[in-house]
Scaffold this active site. Structure first.
Site, mmCIF file in Angstrom:
data_model
loop_
_atom_site.group_PDB
_atom_site.id
_atom_site.type_symbol
_atom_site.label_atom_id
_atom_site.label_comp_id
_atom_site.label_asym_id
_atom_site.label_seq_id
_atom_site.Cartn_x
_atom_site.Cartn_y
_atom_site.Cartn_z
ATOM 1 N N ASP A 1 2.339 5.378 17.647
ATOM 2 C CA ASP A 1 2.644 4.023 17.206
ATOM 3 C C ASP A 1 3.104 3.255 18.441
ATOM 4 O OD1 ASP A 1 3.411 2.991 14.006
ATOM 5 O OD2 ASP A 1 3.795 1.666 15.696
ATOM 6 N N SER B 1 5.784 1.372 17.981
ATOM 7 C CA SER B 1 7.222 1.338 17.692
ATOM 8 C C SER B 1 7.847 2.692 18.023
ATOM 9 C CB SER B 1 7.458 0.989 16.226
ATOM 10 O OG SER B 1 6.940 2.002 15.380
ATOM 11 N N GLY C 1 -3.094 3.017 12.068
ATOM 12 C CA GLY C 1 -2.566 2.082 13.049
ATOM 13 C C GLY C 1 -3.183 0.703 12.968
ATOM 14 N N SER D 1 -0.850 -4.625 9.486
ATOM 15 C CA SER D 1 -1.058 -4.267 8.082
ATOM 16 C C SER D 1 -0.861 -5.423 7.111
ATOM 17 C CB SER D 1 -0.117 -3.119 7.696
ATOM 18 O OG SER D 1 1.232 -3.527 7.826
ATOM 19 N N SER E 1 -8.666 -1.002 2.903
ATOM 20 C CA SER E 1 -7.781 -1.789 2.050
ATOM 21 C C SER E 1 -8.544 -2.435 0.909
ATOM 22 C CB SER E 1 -7.102 -2.877 2.890
ATOM 23 O OG SER E 1 -6.388 -3.785 2.085
ATOM 24 N N ASN E 2 -7.827 -2.675 -0.181
ATOM 25 C CA ASN E 2 -8.387 -3.463 -1.277
ATOM 26 C C ASN E 2 -8.681 -4.896 -0.837
ATOM 27 O OD1 ASN E 2 -6.105 -5.442 -2.616
ATOM 28 N ND2 ASN E 2 -5.157 -3.641 -1.679
ATOM 29 N N TYR F 1 -7.211 -9.924 7.946
ATOM 30 C CA TYR F 1 -6.883 -8.506 7.788
ATOM 31 C C TYR F 1 -8.003 -7.786 7.031
ATOM 32 C CZ TYR F 1 -4.608 -4.363 5.857
ATOM 33 O OH TYR F 1 -4.317 -3.071 5.484
ATOM 34 N N SER G 1 -2.046 -0.613 -3.686
ATOM 35 C CA SER G 1 -0.657 -0.992 -3.399
ATOM 36 C C SER G 1 0.160 0.281 -3.404
ATOM 37 C CB SER G 1 -0.141 -1.964 -4.463
ATOM 38 O OG SER G 1 -1.008 -3.082 -4.596
ATOM 39 N N SER G 2 0.444 0.817 -2.222
ATOM 40 C CA SER G 2 1.122 2.107 -2.123
ATOM 41 C C SER G 2 2.575 1.893 -1.743
ATOM 42 C CB SER G 2 0.410 3.020 -1.118
ATOM 43 O OG SER G 2 0.775 4.366 -1.317
#
Length: 282
Positions: free
Chosen positions: A51, A53, A89, A92, A128-129, A153, A182-183
């Site tokens: 990452d 971060s 990564g 998001s 992603s949705n 995105y 949606s997790s």
């Protein structure tokens, strides 16, 4: 006398070793990265975490490898020596294109190029949705419908799915792209009662995406066994994914909240509030 004609499909993981030597997890500092950091060690001798971060100190069996995905040389070094990749990564959330481009588009390309050079044969791509966010709520779609991204995105995730398709056709690198709904620990609103993906089901999907043989370039919707659904996973049936969680246990607390106005685009489209984001910088 009655007969039972129900045919139980064998689990495609029966007899398959669900462990590799070195597994790379990108985006390990994000929300789902933190979840999978706790859950993926059982599938690898060494878990390499990356990452931009701070990931803290390495635990037993972990390797910490900070990396900016936009840096092709750094990504090449990151991928070297790994057997498979779980690629979370990148940015998001919906942001200006200039912020999405380096990590989500250039970075995903850098990752696939590094995988090609180092002989990595399996990638799990966190799609992603929001690749299909402009379909209407209530419309049931499968993974073969045209994409309808709801922002920059979502566009970057469409690019990633197409990149995965190309790298399979051209180089034989297999990818399962998980269109994550949606997790979160629990659904936050009425839309998420339909799109929710529990963490146990997320882990199951990632495990199957890593180890089920002959997946080619598969796209699967990441959702739990919720009462209502908009997504049909028949084209990913070969993964053997059978969700064990449901949003139904949260329905009462979610429906106690006031609903969105009917004319709110977030209540009309599958992408929710993402369809209203931007324009940026005007």
């Amino acid at each position: 006398m009655t007969s039972n004609n129900t045919h139980i499909q064998p689990d495609p993981l029966d007899g398959i070793t669900t462990r590799c030597h070195r597994l790379l997890l990108t985006g390990a500092g994000g929300n789902l990265g933190k979840v999978l950091r706790e859950r993926l060690p059982k599938y690898a001798d060494f878990l390499r975490l990356s990452d931009i971060s701070n990931l803290g100190d390495a635990r037993s069996g972990e390797e910490i490898a900070p990396c900016n995905l936009a840096d092709a040389k750094a990504v090449d070094e990151l991928v070297a020596g790994t057997d498979a990749i779980v690629h979370l990564g990148g940015v998001s959330v919906e942001r200006p294109f200039e912020e999405i481009l380096p990590a989500n588009i250039q970075g995903t390309y850098n990752l696939y190029e590094a995988a090609r050079r180092h002989g990595v044969r399996r990638i799990v791509f966190a799609s992603s949705n929001h690749t299909i966010g402009f379909y209407k709520q209530g419309e049931v779609i499968d993974s073969k419908v045209p994409t309808r991204p709801d922002g920059y995105y979502g566009l970057s995730k469409v690019f990633g799915e197409q990149l995965a398709s190309f790298y399979f056709d051209r180089y034989g690198i297999e990818t399962v792209s998980i269109r994550i709904g949606s997790s979160f620990p629990e659904p936050k609103d009425r839309r998420m009662l339909i799109t929710w993906l529990g963490y146990d089901d997320l882990e199951q999907l990632v495990k199957r995406a890593l180890f089920v043989p002959k997946v080619g370039a598969t796209v699967v919707y990441g959702m739990s066994g919720n009462r209502d659904h908009w997504w049909d996973n028949r084209h990913a049936a070969h993964l053997g994914y059978a969700p064990t969680e449901t949003s139904e246990i949260f329905r009462a607390q979610v429906e106690a909240q006031p609903p969105l106005p009917a004319d709110d685009p977030a209540a009309q489209y599958q992408g929710g509030a993402f369809v209203k984001a931007g324009p940026f910088g005007d």
